[in-house]
Enzyme design. Structure first.
Site, PDB file in Angstrom:
ATOM      1  N   ARG A 165     -15.471  -1.172 -20.114  1.00 33.58           N
ATOM      2  CA  ARG A 165     -15.277  -2.451 -19.429  1.00 33.58           C
ATOM      3  C   ARG A 165     -14.568  -2.175 -18.107  1.00 33.58           C
ATOM      4  O   ARG A 165     -13.831  -1.186 -17.991  1.00 33.58           O
ATOM      5  CB  ARG A 165     -14.407  -3.399 -20.258  1.00 33.58           C
ATOM      6  CG  ARG A 165     -15.022  -3.854 -21.555  1.00 33.58           C
ATOM      7  CD  ARG A 165     -16.175  -4.830 -21.314  1.00 33.58           C
ATOM      8  NE  ARG A 165     -16.622  -5.438 -22.554  1.00 33.58           N
ATOM      9  CZ  ARG A 165     -17.465  -4.878 -23.422  1.00 33.58           C
ATOM     10  NH1 ARG A 165     -17.931  -3.669 -23.189  1.00 33.58           N
ATOM     11  NH2 ARG A 165     -17.832  -5.516 -24.528  1.00 33.58           N
ATOM     12  N   ARG A 186     -12.458   1.347 -26.763  1.00 31.66           N
ATOM     13  CA  ARG A 186     -13.100   1.181 -25.461  1.00 31.66           C
ATOM     14  C   ARG A 186     -12.369   1.967 -24.386  1.00 31.66           C
ATOM     15  O   ARG A 186     -11.180   2.240 -24.509  1.00 31.66           O
ATOM     16  CB  ARG A 186     -13.047  -0.288 -25.031  1.00 31.66           C
ATOM     17  CG  ARG A 186     -14.115  -1.119 -25.648  1.00 31.66           C
ATOM     18  CD  ARG A 186     -13.985  -2.554 -25.188  1.00 31.66           C
ATOM     19  NE  ARG A 186     -14.991  -3.371 -25.842  1.00 31.66           N
ATOM     20  CZ  ARG A 186     -14.877  -4.658 -26.062  1.00 31.66           C
ATOM     21  NH1 ARG A 186     -13.792  -5.309 -25.676  1.00 31.66           N
ATOM     22  NH2 ARG A 186     -15.842  -5.325 -26.655  1.00 31.66           N
ATOM     23  N   GLY A 227      -4.604  -1.178  -2.441  1.00 29.48           N
ATOM     24  CA  GLY A 227      -3.955  -0.077  -1.739  1.00 29.48           C
ATOM     25  C   GLY A 227      -4.672   0.338  -0.469  1.00 29.48           C
ATOM     26  O   GLY A 227      -4.324   1.342   0.140  1.00 29.48           O
ATOM     27  N   ASP A 248       0.810  -1.223   0.000  1.00 24.98           N
ATOM     28  CA  ASP A 248       0.000   0.000   0.000  1.00 24.98           C
ATOM     29  C   ASP A 248       0.848   1.280   0.000  1.00 24.98           C
ATOM     30  O   ASP A 248       0.373   2.338  -0.396  1.00 24.98           O
ATOM     31  CB  ASP A 248      -0.930   0.027   1.223  1.00 24.98           C
ATOM     32  CG  ASP A 248      -1.860  -1.175   1.249  1.00 24.98           C
ATOM     33  OD1 ASP A 248      -2.078  -1.783   0.183  1.00 24.98           O
ATOM     34  OD2 ASP A 248      -2.349  -1.513   2.343  1.00 24.98           O
TER      35      ASP A 248
END
Ligand code: F6P
Length: 317
Positions: free
Chosen positions: A241, A156, A164, A121
């Site tokens: 998507r 797209r 994270g 993270d």
């Protein structure tokens, strides 16, 4: 011990700490499964050969866990009594924020302990970069690059959600490196309406694909964004998507940078114990080993750089 979410490079730190300690003539025990193993008293003597062939392996050979039992006063006391009965003089904890909060409780109880900054993270204070971050960033980036090629072929937009926790570091770095149109993080939220607006603008400027990188901790995550886009499909232009990367980001082989960082921090942890400098987190600040009191590190989150986010927004034009 390794503790909390695993991070690529933990094994390199285990190897380095073990061998650095053995080189000083110390005995080393590997504690199994983090604080859970400390409570269960599951630890094995480690020799130099036991940590051979692991520098390139992801995950952690020691196992890891998140222990709620250790949070209790009784858990802390049992852990301390276990290590004292074994004749253990000091602990090294390789882990992130939650794990180092545990280390701090042990330090406050007067037992020598050094933490090693390890979490994908990159939210830990006391280090510019933690073990596992470079690998997680590169795994996320590879996915973004792959999505960009198919995005271009099909005109797209792709929305990629990466890990994270409450920190947007991975999203920020991969958004910059991947040339994303939008980067959304918990520190700098972007409303779905604005994301849709920016994607629509990119479409009208003639872009053949667009990328949105969202940190998992952002208020408007992948699913919320997609719900909004589904209702405003016509104004965006692109087909859309979504890909949620999840634990893929944490797996696999550590990069060279993570192996080197982990090796330096593992050896440095032993050096600090040898100098009786405990109760600290070892990390890397401006490429130098730095030790920060655990009490100054825990319960806080390192901020991400908002100026970099703004730079990425301007350059997405
Ligand atoms: O702290 C590392 C991390 O991978 C975070 O990015 C994520 O939010 C969390 O751990 C997932 O935790 P778990 O592996 O317990 O599902």
């Amino acid at each position: 011990m390794t503790s909390g979410g695993d991070a690529p490079g933990m094994n390199a730190a285990v190897r380095a700490a073990t061998r650095a300690a053995l080189a000083r003539g110390w005995e080393v025990y590997g504690i199994r499964n983090g604080f859970t193993g400390l409570l269960a008293n599951t630890m094995d003597l480690l020799h130099a050969r036991d940590v051979g062939g692991i520098i390139q392996r992801g995950g952690t050979v020691l196992g890891s866990a998140r222990s709620s039992e250790f949070q209790e006063e009784a858990g802390l006391n049992r852990a301390l009594s276990n290590v004292r009965r074994r004749g253990i003089d000091a602990l090294i904890v390789i882990g992130g924020n939650g794990s180092q909060a545990g280390s701090n409780r042990i330090a406050q109880a007067g037992f020598p302990i050094v933490g090693i900054a390890s979490t994908i993270d990159n939210d830990l204070l006391g280090t510019d970069v933690s073990i596992g971050v470079d690998t997680a960033v590169n795994i996320t980036l590879e996915s973004i690059d792959r999505l960009r090629t198919t995005g271009s072929s099909h005109q797209r937009a792709f929305l990629v959600e990466t890990m994270g926790r409450n920190c947007g570091y991975i999203a920020l770095m991969t958004g910059i490196a991947g040339g994303a149109e939008v980067i959304a993080t918990p520190e700098f939220e972007v409303e779905p309406q604005e994301v849709a607006q920016r994607l629509g603008d990119a479409y009208r400027r003639g872009k053949t694909h667009a990328l949105v990188v969202v940190a998992e901790g952002a208020k408007h995550g992948a699913q919320a964004m997609m719900r909004h886009f589904a209702e405003h499909r016509d104004t965006i232009g692109f087909g859309l998507r979504v890909t949620t990367l999840g634990h893929v980001v944490r797996g696999g082989v550590p990069t060279a940078a993570d192996r080197v960082l982990a090796t330096r921090l593992g050896a440095a942890a032993v050096d600090h114990l040898a100098l009786d400098k405990s109760g600290v987190l070892v990390g890397l600040l401006s490429n130098e080993i730095a030790a920060t009191p655990l009490a100054d590190v825990v319960g806080k989150t390192k901020p991400i750089d908002g100026a970099l986010l703004e730079m990425a927004r301007v350059l997405a034009h």
